[in-house]
Design a protein around this motif. Structure first.
Motif, PDB file in Angstrom:
ATOM      1  N   PRO A 124      -0.149   1.954  -5.103  1.00 39.10           N
ATOM      2  CA  PRO A 124      -0.388   2.436  -3.735  1.00 39.10           C
ATOM      3  C   PRO A 124       0.773   2.223  -2.773  1.00 39.10           C
ATOM      4  CG  PRO A 124      -2.314   1.251  -4.536  1.00 39.10           C
ATOM      5  CD  PRO A 124      -1.218   1.074  -5.560  1.00 39.10           C
ATOM      6  N   LEU A 125       1.667   1.269  -3.040  1.00 35.67           N
ATOM      7  CA  LEU A 125       2.792   1.059  -2.131  1.00 35.67           C
ATOM      8  C   LEU A 125       3.729   2.264  -2.121  1.00 35.67           C
ATOM      9  CD1 LEU A 125       5.569   0.210  -3.909  1.00 35.67           C
ATOM     10  CD2 LEU A 125       4.280  -1.871  -4.138  1.00 35.67           C
ATOM     11  N   TYR A 126       3.570   3.136  -3.101  1.00 31.58           N
ATOM     12  CA  TYR A 126       4.383   4.347  -3.194  1.00 31.58           C
ATOM     13  C   TYR A 126       3.672   5.578  -2.645  1.00 31.58           C
ATOM     14  CZ  TYR A 126       8.368   2.847  -6.064  1.00 31.58           C
ATOM     15  OH  TYR A 126       9.533   2.288  -6.540  1.00 31.58           O
ATOM     16  N   GLU A 127       2.714   5.406  -1.778  1.00 31.70           N
ATOM     17  CA  GLU A 127       2.024   6.565  -1.214  1.00 31.70           C
ATOM     18  C   GLU A 127       3.055   7.501  -0.613  1.00 31.70           C
ATOM     19  OE1 GLU A 127      -1.137   5.530   1.438  1.00 31.70           O
ATOM     20  OE2 GLU A 127      -2.144   4.360  -0.086  1.00 31.70           O
ATOM     21  N   GLY A 128       2.893   8.767  -0.871  1.00 33.60           N
ATOM     22  CA  GLY A 128       3.895   9.734  -0.433  1.00 33.60           C
ATOM     23  C   GLY A 128       4.911   9.942  -1.535  1.00 33.60           C
TER      24      GLY A 128
END
Length: 95
Positions: free
Chosen positions: A63-67
């Motif tokens: 999730p830290l890579y959203e986008g």
């Protein structure tokens, strides 16, 4: 990890619903960490890896890579400047 931490060089723990990177600091020789497709939400978790000799890190699918994941390269390298490979891509300027 305490029992194997002194000798472990690679750890492949993708697809395990892992949310934190606690305990990895015991892996003092860890050079490769594949932790893709887990639940890591915060870039501050990478601070726990700063004492390790990591060269290859796979974080895709967290999730830290959203986008767009490519937009986070500078953030990851700011915390782990010795990486040579991030998410399967060789980093320019790595020693």
């Amino acid at each position: 990890l305490d029992e194997v931490g002194a000798t472990l060089r690679e750890l492949w723990i993708s697809y395990n619903l892992i949310a934190t990177l606690d305990g990895l600091n015991a892996c003092v020789k860890l050079r490769v960490l594949f932790i893709s497709n887990n639940m890591v939400k915060n870039f501050d978790e990478l601070d726990k890896l700063q004492s390790l000799p990591l060269e290859n890190l796979l974080l895709k699918g967290n999730p830290l890579y959203e986008g767009e994941p490519k937009a986070h390269v500078d953030t990851v390298l700011g915390k782990l400047p010795n990486l040579k490979t991030l998410d399967g891509e060789a980093l320019i300027g790595g020693d």
